[in-house]
Design a protein around this motif. Structure first.
Motif, PDB file in Angstrom:
ATOM      1  N   CYS A   5      -2.502   3.611 -15.492  1.00 54.81           N
ATOM      2  CA  CYS A   5      -2.137   3.391 -14.092  1.00 54.81           C
ATOM      3  C   CYS A   5      -3.315   3.553 -13.132  1.00 54.81           C
ATOM      4  CB  CYS A   5      -0.970   4.270 -13.692  1.00 54.81           C
ATOM      5  SG  CYS A   5       0.586   3.698 -14.393  1.00 54.81           S
ATOM      6  N   PRO A   6      -4.139   4.603 -13.262  1.00 55.60           N
ATOM      7  CA  PRO A   6      -5.282   4.690 -12.337  1.00 55.60           C
ATOM      8  C   PRO A   6      -6.234   3.494 -12.478  1.00 55.60           C
ATOM      9  CG  PRO A   6      -4.883   6.822 -13.333  1.00 55.60           C
ATOM     10  CD  PRO A   6      -4.008   5.817 -14.054  1.00 55.60           C
ATOM     11  N   LEU A   7      -6.466   3.046 -13.696  1.00 55.20           N
ATOM     12  CA  LEU A   7      -7.324   1.880 -13.906  1.00 55.20           C
ATOM     13  C   LEU A   7      -6.672   0.633 -13.340  1.00 55.20           C
ATOM     14  CD1 LEU A   7      -9.804   0.462 -15.020  1.00 55.20           C
ATOM     15  CD2 LEU A   7      -8.650   0.356 -17.239  1.00 55.20           C
ATOM     16  N   LEU A   8      -5.395   0.470 -13.585  1.00 60.33           N
ATOM     17  CA  LEU A   8      -4.674  -0.680 -13.049  1.00 60.33           C
ATOM     18  C   LEU A   8      -4.766  -0.695 -11.529  1.00 60.33           C
ATOM     19  CD1 LEU A   8      -2.811  -3.130 -13.407  1.00 60.33           C
ATOM     20  CD2 LEU A   8      -0.885  -1.539 -13.404  1.00 60.33           C
ATOM     21  N   ARG A   9      -4.606   0.443 -10.911  1.00 64.95           N
ATOM     22  CA  ARG A   9      -4.694   0.534  -9.452  1.00 64.95           C
ATOM     23  C   ARG A   9      -6.083   0.146  -8.965  1.00 64.95           C
ATOM     24  NH1 ARG A   9      -2.353  -0.645  -5.108  1.00 64.95           N
ATOM     25  NH2 ARG A   9      -3.109   0.533  -3.365  1.00 64.95           N
ATOM     26  N   ARG A  10      -7.126   0.579  -9.661  1.00 68.32           N
ATOM     27  CA  ARG A  10      -8.495   0.228  -9.278  1.00 68.32           C
ATOM     28  C   ARG A  10      -8.724  -1.270  -9.397  1.00 68.32           C
ATOM     29  NH1 ARG A  10     -12.287   3.603 -12.731  1.00 68.32           N
ATOM     30  NH2 ARG A  10     -13.806   2.243 -11.765  1.00 68.32           N
ATOM     31  N   VAL A  11      -8.187  -1.884 -10.449  1.00 69.86           N
ATOM     32  CA  VAL A  11      -8.321  -3.333 -10.622  1.00 69.86           C
ATOM     33  C   VAL A  11      -7.590  -4.062  -9.502  1.00 69.86           C
ATOM     34  CG1 VAL A  11      -7.700  -5.289 -12.107  1.00 69.86           C
ATOM     35  CG2 VAL A  11      -8.692  -3.217 -13.110  1.00 69.86           C
ATOM     36  N   GLU A  12      -6.374  -3.614  -9.191  1.00 75.24           N
ATOM     37  CA  GLU A  12      -5.622  -4.232  -8.101  1.00 75.24           C
ATOM     38  C   GLU A  12      -6.391  -4.131  -6.783  1.00 75.24           C
ATOM     39  OE1 GLU A  12      -2.028  -1.965  -8.257  1.00 75.24           O
ATOM     40  OE2 GLU A  12      -1.026  -3.420  -9.548  1.00 75.24           O
ATOM     41  N   PHE A  14      -9.582  -3.841  -6.338  1.00 78.53           N
ATOM     42  CA  PHE A  14     -10.733  -4.738  -6.391  1.00 78.53           C
ATOM     43  C   PHE A  14     -10.314  -6.177  -6.086  1.00 78.53           C
ATOM     44  CE2 PHE A  14     -13.332  -7.814  -8.628  1.00 78.53           C
ATOM     45  CZ  PHE A  14     -14.598  -7.488  -8.191  1.00 78.53           C
ATOM     46  N   LEU A  15      -9.230  -6.622  -6.712  1.00 76.89           N
ATOM     47  CA  LEU A  15      -8.769  -7.997  -6.511  1.00 76.89           C
ATOM     48  C   LEU A  15      -8.335  -8.233  -5.070  1.00 76.89           C
ATOM     49  CD1 LEU A  15      -6.846  -8.559  -9.843  1.00 76.89           C
ATOM     50  CD2 LEU A  15      -9.077  -9.475  -9.196  1.00 76.89           C
ATOM     51  N   PHE A  16      -7.661  -7.265  -4.470  1.00 78.64           N
ATOM     52  CA  PHE A  16      -7.274  -7.401  -3.062  1.00 78.64           C
ATOM     53  C   PHE A  16      -8.511  -7.442  -2.168  1.00 78.64           C
ATOM     54  CE2 PHE A  16      -3.051  -5.478  -4.326  1.00 78.64           C
ATOM     55  CZ  PHE A  16      -2.336  -6.645  -4.139  1.00 78.64           C
ATOM     56  N   ARG A  17      -9.508  -6.616  -2.486  1.00 74.25           N
ATOM     57  CA  ARG A  17     -10.742  -6.623  -1.699  1.00 74.25           C
ATOM     58  C   ARG A  17     -11.451  -7.969  -1.840  1.00 74.25           C
ATOM     59  NH1 ARG A  17     -16.349  -4.136  -2.782  1.00 74.25           N
ATOM     60  NH2 ARG A  17     -17.317  -4.475  -0.779  1.00 74.25           N
ATOM     61  N   GLU A  18     -11.525  -8.478  -3.065  1.00 72.20           N
ATOM     62  CA  GLU A  18     -12.160  -9.771  -3.295  1.00 72.20           C
ATOM     63  C   GLU A  18     -11.447 -10.864  -2.494  1.00 72.20           C
ATOM     64  OE1 GLU A  18     -13.364 -12.809  -6.897  1.00 72.20           O
ATOM     65  OE2 GLU A  18     -11.717 -11.417  -7.217  1.00 72.20           O
ATOM     66  N   ALA A  19     -10.133 -10.886  -2.542  1.00 73.79           N
ATOM     67  CA  ALA A  19      -9.367 -11.893  -1.807  1.00 73.79           C
ATOM     68  C   ALA A  19      -9.594 -11.772  -0.300  1.00 73.79           C
ATOM     69  CB  ALA A  19      -7.878 -11.762  -2.134  1.00 73.79           C
ATOM     70  N   ARG A  20      -9.640 -10.539   0.196  1.00 68.75           N
ATOM     71  CA  ARG A  20      -9.863 -10.333   1.633  1.00 68.75           C
ATOM     72  C   ARG A  20     -11.234 -10.853   2.042  1.00 68.75           C
ATOM     73  NH1 ARG A  20      -7.093 -10.546   5.590  1.00 68.75           N
ATOM     74  NH2 ARG A  20      -5.640  -9.141   4.629  1.00 68.75           N
TER      75      ARG A  20
END
Length: 68
Positions: A5-12, A14-20
């Motif tokens: 879960c902590p890794l999944l949250r970090r990936v999420e 990152f992806l939201f930051r990339e999209a922004r």
């Protein structure tokens, strides 16, 4: 909850930051996310495993991304 879960949250995050960054047209900041030897790959079909032997939407190294 599993241990991922902590890794999944970090990936999420990152992806939201990339999209922004892309939405805000912050292309230099977006490029800074990539390692020098990174490849930006968008497979053309679900489950595609070979970016060079099959058609891909994009398969670009950092230099080509920078030119775009």
């Amino acid at each position: 909850m599993n241990n991922d879960c902590p890794l999944l949250r970090r990936v999420e995050e990152f992806l939201f930051r990339e999209a922004r960054l892309l939405d805000d047209r912050e292309f230099e900041a977006w490029m800074a996310l990539f390692a020098a030897d990174g490849i930006y790959w968008i497979p053309a079909t679900p489950g595609q495993t070979d970016p060079l032997g099959e058609v891909s939407i994009a398969y670009e190294d950092r230099q080509l991304l920078d030119v775009r």
